[in-house]
Motif scaffolding. Structure first.
Motif, PDB file in Angstrom:
ATOM      1  N   LYS A 263       0.777  -1.542  -0.020  1.00  0.00           N
ATOM      2  CA  LYS A 263      -0.344   0.398   0.057  1.00  0.00           C
ATOM      3  C   LYS A 263       1.306   1.579   0.415  1.00  0.00           C
ATOM      4  O   LYS A 263       1.710   1.097   0.543  1.00  0.00           O
ATOM      5  N   TYR A 264       0.373   2.361  -0.513  1.00  0.00           N
ATOM      6  CA  TYR A 264       0.587   3.072  -0.068  1.00  0.00           C
ATOM      7  C   TYR A 264       0.159   4.757  -0.369  1.00  0.00           C
ATOM      8  O   TYR A 264      -1.478   4.466  -0.786  1.00  0.00           O
ATOM      9  N   ALA A 265       1.154   5.786  -0.087  1.00  0.00           N
ATOM     10  CA  ALA A 265      -0.503   7.447   0.056  1.00  0.00           C
ATOM     11  C   ALA A 265       0.719   8.291   0.100  1.00  0.00           C
ATOM     12  O   ALA A 265       2.189   8.434   0.546  1.00  0.00           O
ATOM     13  N   ALA A 266       0.515   9.635  -0.616  1.00  0.00           N
ATOM     14  CA  ALA A 266       1.015  10.652  -0.490  1.00  0.00           C
ATOM     15  C   ALA A 266       0.390  11.580   0.236  1.00  0.00           C
ATOM     16  O   ALA A 266      -0.047  11.881   0.536  1.00  0.00           O
ATOM     17  N   GLY A 267       1.318  12.929   0.943  1.00  0.00           N
ATOM     18  CA  GLY A 267       1.640  13.362   0.419  1.00  0.00           C
ATOM     19  C   GLY A 267       2.255  14.759   1.510  1.00  0.00           C
ATOM     20  O   GLY A 267       3.193  13.785   1.865  1.00  0.00           O
ATOM     21  N   ASP A 268       2.072  15.989   1.812  1.00  0.00           N
ATOM     22  CA  ASP A 268       3.202  16.525   2.332  1.00  0.00           C
ATOM     23  C   ASP A 268       3.219  16.901   3.237  1.00  0.00           C
ATOM     24  O   ASP A 268       2.645  17.165   4.473  1.00  0.00           O
ATOM     25  N   LEU A 269       4.471  15.997   4.217  1.00  0.00           N
ATOM     26  CA  LEU A 269       4.893  14.949   5.007  1.00  0.00           C
ATOM     27  C   LEU A 269       5.707  16.296   6.299  1.00  0.00           C
ATOM     28  O   LEU A 269       6.007  16.737   7.483  1.00  0.00           O
ATOM     29  N   ASP A 270       6.393  17.126   4.950  1.00  0.00           N
ATOM     30  CA  ASP A 270       6.944  18.546   5.762  1.00  0.00           C
ATOM     31  C   ASP A 270       7.271  19.850   5.030  1.00  0.00           C
ATOM     32  O   ASP A 270       8.182  20.646   6.000  1.00  0.00           O
ATOM     33  N   GLY A 271       5.930  19.584   4.432  1.00  0.00           N
ATOM     34  CA  GLY A 271       5.615  21.246   4.817  1.00  0.00           C
ATOM     35  C   GLY A 271       6.798  21.910   3.579  1.00  0.00           C
ATOM     36  O   GLY A 271       6.094  23.687   4.006  1.00  0.00           O
ATOM     37  N   ASP A 272       7.149  21.329   3.231  1.00  0.00           N
ATOM     38  CA  ASP A 272       7.621  22.361   1.543  1.00  0.00           C
ATOM     39  C   ASP A 272       7.419  22.289   0.452  1.00  0.00           C
ATOM     40  O   ASP A 272       7.779  22.730  -0.560  1.00  0.00           O
ATOM     41  N   GLY A 273       5.641  21.947   0.189  1.00  0.00           N
ATOM     42  CA  GLY A 273       4.649  21.907  -0.874  1.00  0.00           C
ATOM     43  C   GLY A 273       5.569  21.134  -2.308  1.00  0.00           C
ATOM     44  O   GLY A 273       4.384  21.258  -3.088  1.00  0.00           O
ATOM     45  N   ARG A 274       6.282  20.482  -1.400  1.00  0.00           N
ATOM     46  CA  ARG A 274       6.299  18.880  -2.661  1.00  0.00           C
ATOM     47  C   ARG A 274       6.290  17.412  -2.437  1.00  0.00           C
ATOM     48  O   ARG A 274       6.191  17.581  -0.675  1.00  0.00           O
ATOM     49  N   PRO A 275       5.037  16.618  -2.636  1.00  0.00           N
ATOM     50  CA  PRO A 275       4.239  15.796  -1.430  1.00  0.00           C
ATOM     51  C   PRO A 275       5.750  14.986  -1.415  1.00  0.00           C
ATOM     52  O   PRO A 275       6.244  14.661  -2.523  1.00  0.00           O
ATOM     53  N   GLU A 276       5.595  13.778  -0.520  1.00  0.00           N
ATOM     54  CA  GLU A 276       6.272  12.874  -0.363  1.00  0.00           C
ATOM     55  C   GLU A 276       5.155  11.614  -0.590  1.00  0.00           C
ATOM     56  O   GLU A 276       4.020  11.705  -0.268  1.00  0.00           O
ATOM     57  N   THR A 277       5.783  10.309  -0.333  1.00  0.00           N
ATOM     58  CA  THR A 277       5.289   9.083  -0.866  1.00  0.00           C
ATOM     59  C   THR A 277       5.863   8.343   0.585  1.00  0.00           C
ATOM     60  O   THR A 277       6.536   7.909   0.662  1.00  0.00           O
ATOM     61  N   VAL A 278       4.243   7.102   0.843  1.00  0.00           N
ATOM     62  CA  VAL A 278       4.754   6.470   2.486  1.00  0.00           C
ATOM     63  C   VAL A 278       4.214   4.841   1.494  1.00  0.00           C
ATOM     64  O   VAL A 278       3.391   5.336   0.769  1.00  0.00           O
ATOM     65  N   ALA A 279       4.752   4.053   1.542  1.00  0.00           N
ATOM     66  CA  ALA A 279       5.059   2.903   1.061  1.00  0.00           C
ATOM     67  C   ALA A 279       5.457   1.739   1.850  1.00  0.00           C
ATOM     68  O   ALA A 279       5.888   1.326   2.837  1.00  0.00           O
ATOM     69  N   ALA A 280       4.235   0.914   2.904  1.00  0.00           N
ATOM     70  CA  ALA A 280       4.518  -1.090   3.079  1.00  0.00           C
ATOM     71  C   ALA A 280       4.712  -1.184   1.968  1.00  0.00           C
ATOM     72  O   ALA A 280       4.212  -2.083   1.119  1.00  0.00           O
ATOM     73  N   VAL A 281       5.781  -2.320   1.959  1.00  0.00           N
ATOM     74  CA  VAL A 281       6.525  -3.057   1.309  1.00  0.00           C
ATOM     75  C   VAL A 281       6.474  -4.188   1.757  1.00  0.00           C
ATOM     76  O   VAL A 281       7.461  -4.494   3.298  1.00  0.00           O
ATOM     77  N   HIS A 282       7.289  -5.553   1.074  1.00  0.00           N
ATOM     78  CA  HIS A 282       7.605  -6.839   1.928  1.00  0.00           C
ATOM     79  C   HIS A 282       8.073  -7.615   0.900  1.00  0.00           C
ATOM     80  O   HIS A 282       7.564  -7.729  -0.718  1.00  0.00           O
ATOM     81  N   CYS A 283       8.669  -8.682   0.799  1.00  0.00           N
ATOM     82  CA  CYS A 283       9.420  -9.464   0.350  1.00  0.00           C
ATOM     83  C   CYS A 283       8.586 -10.251  -0.396  1.00  0.00           C
ATOM     84  O   CYS A 283       7.267 -10.694   0.692  1.00  0.00           O
ATOM     85  N   ASP A 284       8.229 -10.749  -1.220  1.00  0.00           N
ATOM     86  CA  ASP A 284       6.647 -11.857  -1.811  1.00  0.00           C
ATOM     87  C   ASP A 284       6.696 -13.856  -2.054  1.00  0.00           C
ATOM     88  O   ASP A 284       7.190 -13.587  -2.298  1.00  0.00           O
ATOM     89  N   ALA A 285       7.366 -13.689  -0.093  1.00  0.00           N
ATOM     90  CA  ALA A 285       7.020 -14.943   0.041  1.00  0.00           C
ATOM     91  C   ALA A 285       6.553 -16.117  -0.767  1.00  0.00           C
ATOM     92  O   ALA A 285       4.853 -15.554  -0.695  1.00  0.00           O
ATOM     93  N   PRO A 286       6.720 -16.856  -0.854  1.00  0.00           N
ATOM     94  CA  PRO A 286       5.090 -17.567  -1.340  1.00  0.00           C
ATOM     95  C   PRO A 286       4.518 -18.405  -0.693  1.00  0.00           C
ATOM     96  O   PRO A 286       3.113 -19.094  -0.178  1.00  0.00           O
ATOM     97  N   MET A 287       5.225 -18.504   1.266  1.00  0.00           N
ATOM     98  CA  MET A 287       4.424 -19.090   2.437  1.00  0.00           C
ATOM     99  C   MET A 287       4.611 -18.169   3.431  1.00  0.00           C
ATOM    100  O   MET A 287       6.007 -17.091   3.451  1.00  0.00           O
ATOM    101  N   GLY A 288       3.732 -18.028   4.485  1.00  0.00           N
ATOM    102  CA  GLY A 288       4.097 -17.446   6.031  1.00  0.00           C
ATOM    103  C   GLY A 288       3.505 -16.019   5.951  1.00  0.00           C
ATOM    104  O   GLY A 288       3.051 -15.774   4.279  1.00  0.00           O
ATOM    105  N   THR A 289       3.534 -15.207   6.531  1.00  0.00           N
ATOM    106  CA  THR A 289       3.335 -13.980   6.545  1.00  0.00           C
ATOM    107  C   THR A 289       4.820 -13.016   6.477  1.00  0.00           C
ATOM    108  O   THR A 289       5.555 -13.138   7.859  1.00  0.00           O
TER     109      THR A 289
END
Length: 192
Positions: free
Chosen positions: A81-107
């Motif tokens: 998942k990812y979402a964007a917004g201006d996090l530091d107030g400089d007028g340019r958006p940053e993106t926050v991303a949740a990532v993981h390895c594409d493991a065939p089993m488990g979590t």
């Protein structure tokens, strides 16, 4: 017999020609209204007070264009998942991303990163790690609002808990403060 003071009117007795004339008039109104449509709507949603928004010409960093600091071996990195917004107030958006390895089993554990793009730079880069995969945590959900990042993290109360079934949920929040992301945990946010 009394006679009416008003003579009979021709239209009080319907004839087929009256129905044809009415149908023709209605068809004409429908045809004319289909030609005279209103213009496209141009209303725009105004941001809530205190919302930091980026200039319309600045696109947030694309997580697909970033090399994340994950070691996944032969499997790929998945952007959960990812979402964007201006996090530091400089007028340019940053993106926050949740990532993981594409493991065939488990979590597989998640990593959560902040991405930015320097002014004039083409390639985005990771500038902060909010959740390190080494912590064996999963990001259940998160949002970027008013310069803050809020998330629900899933973890384990002990090593005896199977890695498929996190049993601890923690709510956390990060905000930009003097050049770093500061994490806080609302009181009573941890549950088992």
């Amino acid at each position: 017999m009394q006679s009416s003071a008003v003579p009979e009117l021709a239209h009080t007795h319907t004839r087929p020609i009256h129905w044809v004339a009415t149908a023709t008039a209605v068809a004409g109104v429908v045809a004319l209204s289909s030609l005279m449509q209103p213009g496209a709507a141009t209303a725009a949603q105004t941001p809530a007070p205190g919302t930091k928004s980026a200039p319309a010409h600045t696109a947030p960093p694309d997580p697909a264009a970033v090399e994340f600091p994950l070691e996944c071996g032969p499997v790929d990195v998945v952007v959960k998942k990812y979402a964007a917004g201006d996090l530091d107030g400089d007028g340019r958006p940053e993106t926050v991303a949740a990532v993981h390895c594409d493991a065939p089993m488990g979590t597989p554990p998640d990593g959560m990163y902040v991405l930015t793009r320097a002014a004039g730079a083409g390639t985005p880069r990771v500038v902060a790690t909010l959740v390190d995969p080494k912590d064996r945590t999963n990001v259940d959900d998160f949002a970027v609002r008013d310069g803050d990042i809020t998330a629900a993290l899933l973890g384990y109360s002990s090593t005896d808990v199977p890695r498929c079934c996190p049993d601890v949920r923690t709510s956390v929040k990060w905000h930009w403060d003097d050049g770093v992301f500061v994490q806080s945990e609302p009181s009573g946010a941890r549950s088992v």
